[in-house]
Write a protein that holds these residues in place. Structure first.
Motif, PDB file in Angstrom:
ATOM      1  N   TYR A  19     -21.538  17.194  -9.632  1.00 46.54           N
ATOM      2  CA  TYR A  19     -22.939  17.481  -9.339  1.00 46.54           C
ATOM      3  C   TYR A  19     -23.803  16.635 -10.257  1.00 46.54           C
ATOM      4  CZ  TYR A  19     -22.914  20.213 -13.628  1.00 46.54           C
ATOM      5  OH  TYR A  19     -22.810  20.591 -14.935  1.00 46.54           O
ATOM      6  N   CYS A  30     -17.411  19.298 -12.248  1.00 47.88           N
ATOM      7  CA  CYS A  30     -17.297  20.753 -12.281  1.00 47.88           C
ATOM      8  C   CYS A  30     -16.194  21.094 -13.282  1.00 47.88           C
ATOM      9  CB  CYS A  30     -16.910  21.284 -10.898  1.00 47.88           C
ATOM     10  SG  CYS A  30     -18.221  21.158  -9.662  1.00 47.88           S
ATOM     11  N   LEU A  36     -15.966  22.029  -6.041  1.00 51.17           N
ATOM     12  CA  LEU A  36     -17.103  21.707  -5.171  1.00 51.17           C
ATOM     13  C   LEU A  36     -16.516  20.856  -4.054  1.00 51.17           C
ATOM     14  CD1 LEU A  36     -20.614  20.549  -6.383  1.00 51.17           C
ATOM     15  CD2 LEU A  36     -19.710  20.116  -4.115  1.00 51.17           C
ATOM     16  N   HIS A  46     -24.992  19.313  -4.300  1.00 49.79           N
ATOM     17  CA  HIS A  46     -24.518  18.725  -5.566  1.00 49.79           C
ATOM     18  C   HIS A  46     -25.623  18.754  -6.621  1.00 49.79           C
ATOM     19  CE1 HIS A  46     -20.847  16.935  -3.744  1.00 49.79           C
ATOM     20  NE2 HIS A  46     -21.597  17.005  -2.654  1.00 49.79           N
ATOM     21  N   CYS A  52     -20.878  24.497  -8.295  1.00 47.86           N
ATOM     22  CA  CYS A  52     -19.444  24.558  -8.577  1.00 47.86           C
ATOM     23  C   CYS A  52     -19.006  26.011  -8.399  1.00 47.86           C
ATOM     24  CB  CYS A  52     -19.158  24.106 -10.009  1.00 47.86           C
ATOM     25  SG  CYS A  52     -19.644  22.399 -10.343  1.00 47.86           S
TER      26      CYS A  52
END
Length: 100
Positions: A19, A30, A36, A46, A52
């Protein structure tokens, strides 16, 4: 959920397992125990660490930037968000049953 490197003319959506916070030059993985799964189709998926998801009971993720969780092997168990499975406890009887 997007990042841009110096000199780029556009932003790129982070890949699965990562992300990006606003105005970022890179993606963040994550943590272990989460995943994710989106394959860079939607930057909104994201956009923060909240994207996550924690692995559910019986599944684990033992590496960062996972796109999925792995099912526990037979004879092992795991609670939510744990990183690696452990052997199922063995239970011995605490007393010998008596028969009348």
């Amino acid at each position: 959920g997007e990042f841009s490197t110096p000199g780029s003319s556009s932003c790129t959506t982070c890949p699965a397992g990562k992300y990006s916070e606003e105005k970022s030059g890179s993606c963040i993985s994550c943590p272990k125990g989460s995943y994710l799964s989106d394959e860079a189709t939607d930057p909104d998926l994201h956009s923060s660490s909240d994207m996550c998801l924690v692995c559910t009971y019986g599944k684990y993720s033992d590496s960062e930037a996972s796109s999925s969780c792995t099912m526990c092997e037979v004879g092992k168990y795991l609670g939510d968000g744990y990183v690696a499975p452990t052997a199922a406890p063995t239970h011995a009887p605490t007393s010998t049953p008596t028969h009348a």
